[in-house]
Write a protein that holds these residues in place. Structure first.
Motif, PDB file in Angstrom:
ATOM      1  N   HIS A 148      -4.958   7.441  14.755  1.00 35.20           N
ATOM      2  CA  HIS A 148      -5.042   8.364  13.625  1.00 35.20           C
ATOM      3  C   HIS A 148      -3.748   9.161  13.465  1.00 35.20           C
ATOM      4  CE1 HIS A 148      -9.315   7.374  13.893  1.00 35.20           C
ATOM      5  NE2 HIS A 148      -9.423   7.854  12.676  1.00 35.20           N
ATOM      6  N   GLY A 149      -3.126   9.517  14.595  1.00 39.48           N
ATOM      7  CA  GLY A 149      -1.858  10.250  14.516  1.00 39.48           C
ATOM      8  C   GLY A 149      -0.772   9.421  13.875  1.00 39.48           C
ATOM      9  N   LEU A 150      -0.668   8.151  14.269  1.00 34.09           N
ATOM     10  CA  LEU A 150       0.352   7.278  13.665  1.00 34.09           C
ATOM     11  C   LEU A 150       0.065   7.045  12.188  1.00 34.09           C
ATOM     12  CD1 LEU A 150       0.819   4.607  16.493  1.00 34.09           C
ATOM     13  CD2 LEU A 150       2.444   6.394  15.792  1.00 34.09           C
ATOM     14  N   LEU A 151      -1.220   6.928  11.846  1.00 31.09           N
ATOM     15  CA  LEU A 151      -1.574   6.720  10.440  1.00 31.09           C
ATOM     16  C   LEU A 151      -1.163   7.919   9.596  1.00 31.09           C
ATOM     17  CD1 LEU A 151      -3.004   5.020   8.292  1.00 31.09           C
ATOM     18  CD2 LEU A 151      -5.155   6.143   8.935  1.00 31.09           C
ATOM     19  N   ILE A 152      -1.474   9.104  10.080  1.00 34.83           N
ATOM     20  CA  ILE A 152      -1.115  10.319   9.327  1.00 34.83           C
ATOM     21  C   ILE A 152       0.411  10.449   9.236  1.00 34.83           C
ATOM     22  CG2 ILE A 152      -1.211  12.832   9.355  1.00 34.83           C
ATOM     23  CD1 ILE A 152      -3.997  12.544  10.678  1.00 34.83           C
ATOM     24  N   TYR A 153       1.089  10.160  10.355  1.00 36.23           N
ATOM     25  CA  TYR A 153       2.562  10.230  10.363  1.00 36.23           C
ATOM     26  C   TYR A 153       3.163   9.260   9.349  1.00 36.23           C
ATOM     27  CZ  TYR A 153       7.375   9.676  12.010  1.00 36.23           C
ATOM     28  OH  TYR A 153       8.749   9.598  12.080  1.00 36.23           O
ATOM     29  N   ALA A 154       2.637   8.010   9.316  1.00 36.75           N
ATOM     30  CA  ALA A 154       3.175   7.011   8.391  1.00 36.75           C
ATOM     31  C   ALA A 154       2.912   7.401   6.942  1.00 36.75           C
ATOM     32  CB  ALA A 154       2.552   5.645   8.693  1.00 36.75           C
ATOM     33  N   ILE A 155       1.726   7.957   6.693  1.00 40.13           N
ATOM     34  CA  ILE A 155       1.404   8.365   5.313  1.00 40.13           C
ATOM     35  C   ILE A 155       2.378   9.443   4.837  1.00 40.13           C
ATOM     36  CG2 ILE A 155      -0.316   9.551   3.909  1.00 40.13           C
ATOM     37  CD1 ILE A 155      -2.462   8.126   5.570  1.00 40.13           C
ATOM     38  N   VAL A 156       2.660  10.397   5.709  1.00 39.05           N
ATOM     39  CA  VAL A 156       3.532  11.513   5.319  1.00 39.05           C
ATOM     40  C   VAL A 156       4.998  11.073   5.276  1.00 39.05           C
ATOM     41  CG1 VAL A 156       4.354  13.802   5.978  1.00 39.05           C
ATOM     42  CG2 VAL A 156       1.926  13.212   6.233  1.00 39.05           C
ATOM     43  N   LYS A 157       5.429  10.327   6.303  1.00 35.55           N
ATOM     44  CA  LYS A 157       6.856   9.993   6.445  1.00 35.55           C
ATOM     45  C   LYS A 157       7.325   8.946   5.449  1.00 35.55           C
ATOM     46  CE  LYS A 157      10.865   9.849   8.683  1.00 35.55           C
ATOM     47  NZ  LYS A 157      11.804  10.986   8.702  1.00 35.55           N
ATOM     48  N   PHE A 158       6.476   7.921   5.244  1.00 36.02           N
ATOM     49  CA  PHE A 158       6.946   6.769   4.467  1.00 36.02           C
ATOM     50  C   PHE A 158       6.254   6.641   3.105  1.00 36.02           C
ATOM     51  CE2 PHE A 158       7.231   5.613   9.041  1.00 36.02           C
ATOM     52  CZ  PHE A 158       8.612   5.660   9.155  1.00 36.02           C
ATOM     53  N   ARG A 159       5.669   7.714   2.649  1.00 32.67           N
ATOM     54  CA  ARG A 159       4.972   7.652   1.355  1.00 32.67           C
ATOM     55  C   ARG A 159       5.977   7.546   0.215  1.00 32.67           C
ATOM     56  NH1 ARG A 159       5.720  12.967   2.453  1.00 32.67           N
ATOM     57  NH2 ARG A 159       6.107  14.395   0.694  1.00 32.67           N
ATOM     58  N   ALA A 160       5.488   7.119  -0.940  1.00 33.16           N
ATOM     59  CA  ALA A 160       6.330   7.079  -2.138  1.00 33.16           C
ATOM     60  C   ALA A 160       6.632   8.503  -2.581  1.00 33.16           C
ATOM     61  CB  ALA A 160       5.610   6.315  -3.240  1.00 33.16           C
ATOM     62  N   LYS A 161       7.874   8.755  -2.837  1.00 36.02           N
ATOM     63  CA  LYS A 161       8.310  10.096  -3.250  1.00 36.02           C
ATOM     64  C   LYS A 161       8.858  10.042  -4.663  1.00 36.02           C
ATOM     65  CE  LYS A 161       9.481  11.124   1.535  1.00 36.02           C
ATOM     66  NZ  LYS A 161      10.577  11.375   2.499  1.00 36.02           N
ATOM     67  N   PRO A 162       8.941  11.186  -5.302  1.00 31.55           N
ATOM     68  CA  PRO A 162       9.514  11.189  -6.658  1.00 31.55           C
ATOM     69  C   PRO A 162      10.926  10.605  -6.656  1.00 31.55           C
ATOM     70  CG  PRO A 162       8.439  13.271  -6.200  1.00 31.55           C
ATOM     71  CD  PRO A 162       8.439  12.511  -4.922  1.00 31.55           C
ATOM     72  N   GLY A 163      11.140   9.591  -7.442  1.00 31.94           N
ATOM     73  CA  GLY A 163      12.456   8.956  -7.512  1.00 31.94           C
ATOM     74  C   GLY A 163      12.672   7.885  -6.468  1.00 31.94           C
ATOM     75  N   GLY A 164      11.661   7.596  -5.640  1.00 30.46           N
ATOM     76  CA  GLY A 164      11.826   6.581  -4.587  1.00 30.46           C
ATOM     77  C   GLY A 164      10.537   5.838  -4.331  1.00 30.46           C
ATOM     78  N   LYS A 165      10.637   4.628  -3.743  1.00 33.03           N
ATOM     79  CA  LYS A 165       9.466   3.818  -3.439  1.00 33.03           C
ATOM     80  C   LYS A 165       9.026   4.030  -1.982  1.00 33.03           C
ATOM     81  CE  LYS A 165      10.606   0.159  -6.724  1.00 33.03           C
ATOM     82  NZ  LYS A 165      10.881  -1.298  -6.895  1.00 33.03           N
ATOM     83  N   ALA A 166       7.788   3.666  -1.722  1.00 29.35           N
ATOM     84  CA  ALA A 166       7.271   3.754  -0.350  1.00 29.35           C
ATOM     85  C   ALA A 166       7.970   2.730   0.538  1.00 29.35           C
ATOM     86  CB  ALA A 166       5.765   3.488  -0.347  1.00 29.35           C
ATOM     87  N   ALA A 167       8.190   3.091   1.814  1.00 40.17           N
ATOM     88  CA  ALA A 167       8.874   2.187   2.743  1.00 40.17           C
ATOM     89  C   ALA A 167       7.962   1.022   3.109  1.00 40.17           C
ATOM     90  CB  ALA A 167       9.270   2.952   3.995  1.00 40.17           C
ATOM     91  N   LYS A 168       8.556  -0.130   3.432  1.00 38.49           N
ATOM     92  CA  LYS A 168       7.804  -1.317   3.837  1.00 38.49           C
ATOM     93  C   LYS A 168       8.365  -1.846   5.159  1.00 38.49           C
ATOM     94  CE  LYS A 168       6.568  -2.808  -0.825  1.00 38.49           C
ATOM     95  NZ  LYS A 168       6.659  -3.913  -1.832  1.00 38.49           N
ATOM     96  N   PHE A 169       7.443  -2.294   6.059  1.00 37.55           N
ATOM     97  CA  PHE A 169       7.870  -2.811   7.354  1.00 37.55           C
ATOM     98  C   PHE A 169       7.189  -4.153   7.618  1.00 37.55           C
ATOM     99  CE2 PHE A 169       7.919   1.777   7.495  1.00 37.55           C
ATOM    100  CZ  PHE A 169       9.165   2.068   7.988  1.00 37.55           C
ATOM    101  N   HIS A 170       7.872  -5.034   8.293  1.00 37.73           N
ATOM    102  CA  HIS A 170       7.300  -6.329   8.653  1.00 37.73           C
ATOM    103  C   HIS A 170       7.752  -6.705  10.050  1.00 37.73           C
ATOM    104  CE1 HIS A 170       5.738  -7.269   4.650  1.00 37.73           C
ATOM    105  NE2 HIS A 170       6.852  -6.738   4.176  1.00 37.73           N
ATOM    106  N   GLU A 171       6.800  -7.032  10.904  1.00 36.17           N
ATOM    107  CA  GLU A 171       7.057  -7.613  12.220  1.00 36.17           C
ATOM    108  C   GLU A 171       7.865  -6.697  13.146  1.00 36.17           C
ATOM    109  OE1 GLU A 171       8.818 -11.414  11.804  1.00 36.17           O
ATOM    110  OE2 GLU A 171       7.243 -12.193  10.486  1.00 36.17           O
ATOM    111  N   ASN A 172       7.318  -6.536  14.300  1.00 38.69           N
ATOM    112  CA  ASN A 172       8.017  -5.835  15.390  1.00 38.69           C
ATOM    113  C   ASN A 172       7.406  -6.386  16.679  1.00 38.69           C
ATOM    114  OD1 ASN A 172       8.784  -3.986  17.467  1.00 38.69           O
ATOM    115  ND2 ASN A 172       9.338  -2.509  15.853  1.00 38.69           N
ATOM    116  N   LEU A 173       8.039  -7.410  17.226  1.00 43.61           N
ATOM    117  CA  LEU A 173       7.457  -8.149  18.353  1.00 43.61           C
ATOM    118  C   LEU A 173       7.162  -7.263  19.566  1.00 43.61           C
ATOM    119  CD1 LEU A 173       6.496 -10.832  19.422  1.00 43.61           C
ATOM    120  CD2 LEU A 173       8.834 -11.323  20.181  1.00 43.61           C
TER     121      LEU A 173
END
Length: 264
Positions: free
Chosen positions: A62-87
């Motif tokens: 839940h902590g990581l979920l809340i952190y990701a929502i706040v840190k990587f959310r879409a902001k005015p003038g910018g898109k939400a961050a996207k991540f793929h694969e981290n072995l």
């Protein structure tokens, strides 16, 4: 935010109060706060051990979920961050929970084995389920009765042999950590060792019919002297009942003409 807190408090506080009041009024004891057998004590310890292992995962997720929502959310003038694969991360979140499950399974397996394999019995009681009451038979003393508490001596290993005459029932007393099904046409087994004198309550834990909710279980744990006196009393009552039954059967079997002659 304050309104939400007040709303949940208004729902939860009466519920907690009602549950506590019911438990206090009914005398119901639990395996979590008042265990009275080695098995229920071990169930309680395993419960807290398991909670200590799994709760960090809940808070971490839940902590990581809340952190990701706040840190990587879409902001005015910018898109939400996207991540793929981290072995390395994927290996870590697979290996660590697997290790936690193994650590949980080991004591759980030991507990299940302890429940299934009783030590040498001091007393054997046959438990028979009926819609909607319990019958107990002490075969060693040749006594049996129903719709009354099961009585056992403290610190004695009690083996329960269970069956049913109609549908599946489940004999469940939380304080001693025993819950076992009784099935028609089969014999199942369980055991317990109550370590504290007292009166403990339970209930049928298998939905068995319209009066299932009223199919309570009473367990009286007494001293060995009190148990011996109780057995003596039950044996006397049993003999009286058998004598009355024999006399009644003899009267029924007697021919009508002989009864008339005797009356004359």
């Amino acid at each position: 935010m304050k309104q939400h807190c007040k709303k949940w408090a208004a729902i939860l506080l009466p519920l907690i109060g009602t549950t506590s009041a019911f438990a206090a009024s009914s005398g119901m004891t639990t395996w979590l706060f008042d265990p009275v057998s080695p098995i229920s004590e071990q169930v309680k310890n395993d419960f807290w051990y398991t909670m200590a292992l799994i709760m960090p995962f809940m808070f971490l997720a839940h902590g990581l979920l809340i952190y990701a929502i706040v840190k990587f959310r879409a902001k005015p003038g910018g898109k939400a961050a996207k991540f793929h694969e981290n072995l390395p991360l994927e290996i870590a979140w697979t290996a660590i929970p697997t290790l936690a499950i193994i650590l949980i399974a080991i004591p759980a397996y030991r507990l299940l084995k302890a429940m299934e394999v009783p030590p040498k019995s001091d007393l054997v009681v046959e438990v028979v389920g009926h819609q909607f009451f319990w019958e107990y038979k002490y075969l060693k003393y040749n006594i049996g009765y129903s719709e009354a508490p099961i009585v056992v001596p403290v610190n004695s290993v009690v083996t329960l042999n269970g069956t049913s005459v109609d549908v599946i029932h489940s004999w469940f007393i939380p304080a001693i950590g025993v819950k076992f099904d009784v099935n028609p046409g089969k014999m199942t087994h369980s055991w317990f060792k109550a370590t504290k004198v007292g009166h403990y309550k339970g209930q049928c834990a298998e939905l068995c019919g319209k009066l299932h909710a009223a199919m309570y279980i009473d367990l009286k744990v007494v001293t060995q002297d009190e148990f011996d006196l109780w057995i003596q009393q039950k044996v006397r009552e049993q003999r009286i009942d058998e004598t009355v039954s024999v006399v009644a059967d003899s009267a029924k079997a007697m021919p009508a003409d002989s009864t008339t002659k005797q009356g004359k």
